[in-house]
Design an enzyme around this catalytic site. Structure first.
Site, PDB file in Angstrom:
ATOM      1  N   ASP A  11     -47.110  42.303  -8.343  1.00  0.00           N
ATOM      2  CA  ASP A  11     -48.952  42.584  -8.801  1.00  0.00           C
ATOM      3  C   ASP A  11     -48.672  41.998  -7.496  1.00  0.00           C
ATOM      4  O   ASP A  11     -49.060  40.941  -7.019  1.00  0.00           O
ATOM      5  CB  ASP A  11     -49.362  42.167  -9.896  1.00  0.00           C
ATOM      6  CG  ASP A  11     -50.891  42.674  -9.668  1.00  0.00           C
ATOM      7  OD1 ASP A  11     -51.719  43.463  -8.597  1.00  0.00           O
ATOM      8  OD2 ASP A  11     -51.548  42.226 -10.576  1.00  0.00           O
ATOM      9  N   HIS A  13     -52.776  42.259  -6.008  1.00  0.00           N
ATOM     10  CA  HIS A  13     -54.116  43.071  -6.274  1.00  0.00           C
ATOM     11  C   HIS A  13     -54.181  41.551  -4.973  1.00  0.00           C
ATOM     12  O   HIS A  13     -54.921  40.498  -5.963  1.00  0.00           O
ATOM     13  CB  HIS A  13     -54.276  42.775  -7.576  1.00  0.00           C
ATOM     14  CG  HIS A  13     -54.548  43.913  -8.119  1.00  0.00           C
ATOM     15  ND1 HIS A  13     -53.219  44.785  -8.887  1.00  0.00           N
ATOM     16  CD2 HIS A  13     -55.468  45.406  -8.107  1.00  0.00           C
ATOM     17  CE1 HIS A  13     -53.160  45.337  -9.025  1.00  0.00           C
ATOM     18  NE2 HIS A  13     -54.011  46.156  -8.057  1.00  0.00           N
TER      19      HIS A  13
END
Length: 138
Positions: A11, A13
């Site tokens: 991930d 983000h």
């Protein structure tokens, strides 16, 4: 209070991760942010190295489950009593509810699970749990 935080697995983000860090610092936490693309073993190493009170893992791409299943095993290898293990964000690919996901992640070794919960609501809960733990340990 010391907290290790970051985004698990594949991930990336970054913005959400930075907002979590800022929010934690505003609440007075000493934050050790491992950033994005962090493996579970790296989180555990950082908790040990910093003597953290809290590990707060986040994920927004919904793939945290695959990256977090070994937490219970890793916890069993080290003396991590007193550390609160929390995970939050979007914890599922597709439709899922907090009620469906919380037991699953708790079985993996997390104490607190926040699926699609407002950041401030989750941080309020974390602070309450940490305060209760301090009273028990006093």
């Amino acid at each position: 209070m010391r907290v290790v935080t970051g985004v698990v697995g594949n991930d990336i983000h970054v913005v959400a991760n930075r907002l979590i860090e800022i929010s934690l610092k505003e609440r007075g936490f000493e934050v050790f942010n491992l950033g994005v693309n962090t493996y579970l073993e790296e989180f555990i190493d950082a908790v040990i190295e910093t003597d953290a009170d809290l590990l707060l893992i986040s994920s927004l791409n919904g793939e945290a489950e695959g990256w977090s299943r070994d937490l219970l095993f890793l916890k069993s290898r080290f003396d991590l009593d007193g550390v609160i293990f929390a995970i939050g964000g979007n914890l599922s690919v597709g439709e899922a509810t907090q009620e469906e996901l919380a037991p699953k992640y708790k079985a993996y070794g997390f104490d607190l699970v926040f699926h699609q919960i407002d950041l401030n609501e989750g941080l309020n809960t974390i602070e309450e749990v940490l305060k209760r733990n301090q009273k028990v340990g006093a």
